[in-house]
Design a protein around this motif. Structure first.
Motif, PDB file in Angstrom:
ATOM      1  N   ASN A 217       0.878  -1.223   0.094  1.00  0.00           N
ATOM      2  CA  ASN A 217      -0.024  -0.057  -0.077  1.00  0.00           C
ATOM      3  C   ASN A 217       0.933   1.131  -0.101  1.00  0.00           C
ATOM      4  OD1 ASN A 217       0.184   1.167   3.166  1.00  0.00           O
ATOM      5  ND2 ASN A 217       0.270  -1.001   2.895  1.00  0.00           N
ATOM      6  N   ASN A 218       0.304   2.353  -0.352  1.00  0.00           N
ATOM      7  CA  ASN A 218       1.055   3.602  -0.499  1.00  0.00           C
ATOM      8  C   ASN A 218       1.661   3.999   0.753  1.00  0.00           C
ATOM      9  OD1 ASN A 218       0.886   3.643  -3.206  1.00  0.00           O
ATOM     10  ND2 ASN A 218      -1.124   4.793  -3.409  1.00  0.00           N
ATOM     11  N   CYS A 219       0.946   3.938   1.884  1.00  0.00           N
ATOM     12  CA  CYS A 219       1.418   4.368   3.130  1.00  0.00           C
ATOM     13  C   CYS A 219       2.470   3.407   3.844  1.00  0.00           C
ATOM     14  CB  CYS A 219       0.174   4.374   4.121  1.00  0.00           C
ATOM     15  SG  CYS A 219      -1.045   5.753   3.784  1.00  0.00           S
ATOM     16  N   CYS A 227      -1.967   8.465   7.628  1.00  0.00           N
ATOM     17  CA  CYS A 227      -1.718   8.280   6.233  1.00  0.00           C
ATOM     18  C   CYS A 227      -3.072   7.701   5.715  1.00  0.00           C
ATOM     19  CB  CYS A 227      -0.574   7.638   5.820  1.00  0.00           C
ATOM     20  SG  CYS A 227      -0.104   7.453   4.170  1.00  0.00           S
ATOM     21  N   ASP A 229      -4.204   5.411   2.456  1.00  0.00           N
ATOM     22  CA  ASP A 229      -3.707   4.873   1.116  1.00  0.00           C
ATOM     23  C   ASP A 229      -4.900   4.527   0.166  1.00  0.00           C
ATOM     24  OD1 ASP A 229      -5.017   2.542   1.779  1.00  0.00           O
ATOM     25  OD2 ASP A 229      -3.141   1.699   2.617  1.00  0.00           O
TER      26      ASP A 229
END
Length: 497
Positions: A217-219, A227, A229
């Motif tokens: 995931n982007n976090c 954050c 995601d």
């Protein structure tokens, strides 16, 4: 590695002939057969909430909460010690919980064989990764995502009337567990409890339950600052407390503070991540996960997620017990009904299936129940479900990148109710710690006239004109009526119902 079920069962009795095996989920056996390893929750025998003697049932909510947390932690420390040491001695990665008397672990067939007959172990449950299920993201004829002032749902439930009376949610804390949050979004930053106006401190205001091993995931993992995601969580927070101080009046309770916990990675949660967030809310910790303090617990938790048994969610009592414990600790627990409508009996997923949850369905701007909104009845429920309905179709709120956009779902309806509860507690702080009283007032003040269901005339033998019913519950929430009912001695024109 392939391990057939017959060989697995044989291994149990080779290790422990004549022993009484704990219950083992079929999904655990399937994971071992397919991959040679399984992520599990090891449930211990003792799952009862400790008695809080000598505290009486009428003791102050804060005292009861502290006593409850202390008793739960003491029990887990005592009963999990030997099992935790055993897992550690074998190099088995694990995480202990005290809200639910359980340990999460990644195990192989040898460990399962030993655990299945270990004294004190009642059940070995699967801990699958479960995807968030959303309603249709766009609906024809919606207003554009450009700046529009007071969002339609906020106006519909008459929150601005409460604001005009000086009631904005001040002194109330809303917790959200979701895909995470963009805490510094212009509509959310000022309301974040971790922001003091000049600097941020995320201790006891943010927790990330997403650890290495979860989906990419982007976090990342164990994010030290809030954050998101996915974007879903930021949108829900905008609806319960968002306001940029200008034209974007998207939140019901813009004077409230909010805290957050990420329970999903790229939209995928597990029973363990849901439990971890609920545990953290009951006693928020420092950034290292130490020094849990129930005095920092939120007054309300907004839950726009579901844990479906149909997709492998743990089907025992562990999640239900966690929710019940939070409510007994004095926290108002709001849950989305789900997006599996319009059929009757479509409220299927935890936590909306639990009696302790306050369950919310979705409406359009014309007070019609949406097609996607899940409807009752819920098998075994003590009351009609949902409890209420709220705006959930084409709701404009905060999204990632400091932007605003519309989403639809009971996920969007739920934070409207969390925000109204915050307004009520601002108007009458004595309601804090008393979720049953908050629930009763919300039900009593809900709007019934003009509610329609284009898809069903009745569910569970109750027509829409019978209140409560299994389509709209007690009706559509009304923030101003609820605030007046919460403070009849303050507003001379208080609600009469």
């Amino acid at each position: 590695m392939k391990l057939h079920k017959a060989l697995l069962c044989a291994a149990f009795w080779w290790f422990f002939p004549g022993a009484q095996a704990a219950e083992v989920d079929h999904a655990v056996e399937a994971a071992l057969a397919a991959r040679g390893a399984a992520d599990v929750l090891i449930l211990l025998d003792d799952q009862a909430r400790p008695a809080l003697t000598p505290l009486s049932p009428t003791a102050a909510p804060r005292l009861r909460r502290r006593a409850l947390v202390e008793a739960l932690r003491d029990r887990a420390a005592l009963q999990q010690a030997a099992l935790g040491d055993w897992l550690a001695s074998r190099g088995v990665a694990h995480r202990r919980f005290w809200l639910v008397n359980a340990i999460q672990a990644s195990i192989g067939p040898v460990e399962l064989a030993a655990l299945s007959t270990r004294e004190g172990v009642a059940r070995i449950a699967a801990n699958p990764s479960i995807a968030l299920r959303l309603a249709p993201a766009s609906v024809p004829g919606l207003r554009p995502a450009a700046t529009t002032g007071v969002e339609w749902g906020v106006a519909k439930i008459r929150a601005p009337e409460a604001w005009a009376a000086g009631v904005t949610g001040q002194g109330v804390v809303i917790g959200g567990q979701d895909t995470g949050y963009q805490w510094d979004h212009p509509a959310l930053k000022a309301q974040y409890r971790g922001w003091n106006g000049s600097s941020a401190s995320h201790a006891r205001s943010w927790h990330d339950a997403i650890h290495p091993g979860a989906p990419a995931n982007n976090c990342g993992y164990d994010a030290p600052a809030p954050c998101d995601d996915h974007g879903h969580g930021t949108h829900t927070a905008g609806t319960f407390a968002g306001d940029d101080g200008g034209a974007n009046r998207i939140g019901v309770a813009p004077g409230a503070r909010w805290i957050g916990c990420r329970n999903m990675a790229a939209g995928n949660g597990t029973p363990a991540t849901y439990i971890e967030c609920m545990q953290w809310f009951l006693a928020p910790t420092d950034p290292a996960g130490n020094d849990p303090d129930p005095d920092y617990a939120p007054d309300i938790i907004s839950n726009s997620w579901g844990c479906p048994a149909s997709e492998g969610c743990t089907v025992g009592n562990e999640l239900a017990g966690a929710v019940q414990t939070l409510v007994e600790a004095g926290i108002f627990f709001v849950a989305a009904a789900g997006n599996d409508g319009s059929t009757c009996g479509s409220i299927l997923d935890a936590p909306a299936t639990y009696d302790a949850s306050f369950v919310v369905g979705a409406t359009t701007a014309t007070d019609a129940i949406t097609g996607f909104s899940s409807r009752g009845p819920v098998a075994g429920a003590a009351a009609a479900r949902p409890d209420v309905i709220a705006p959930g179709s084409g709701v404009r709120s905060a999204v990632l990148g400091n932007a605003y956009s519309s989403m639809s779902g009971t996920s969007m309806a739920t934070p409207h109710v969390a925000g109204v509860a915050a307004l009520m507690m601002d108007a009458n702080p004595a309601l804090k710690g008393h979720p049953q009283e908050v629930a009763a007032l919300l039900r009593a003040t809900a709007v019934r006239d003009g509610i329609t269901d284009p898809y069903r005339t009745s569910c569970g033998g109750l027509s829409l004109g019978t209140w409560p019913n299994h389509q709209a519950g007690w009706g559509r929430i009304d923030a101003w009526a609820a605030v007046q009912a919460a403070t009849p001695d303050v507003f001379s024109d208080g609600f009469e119902g």
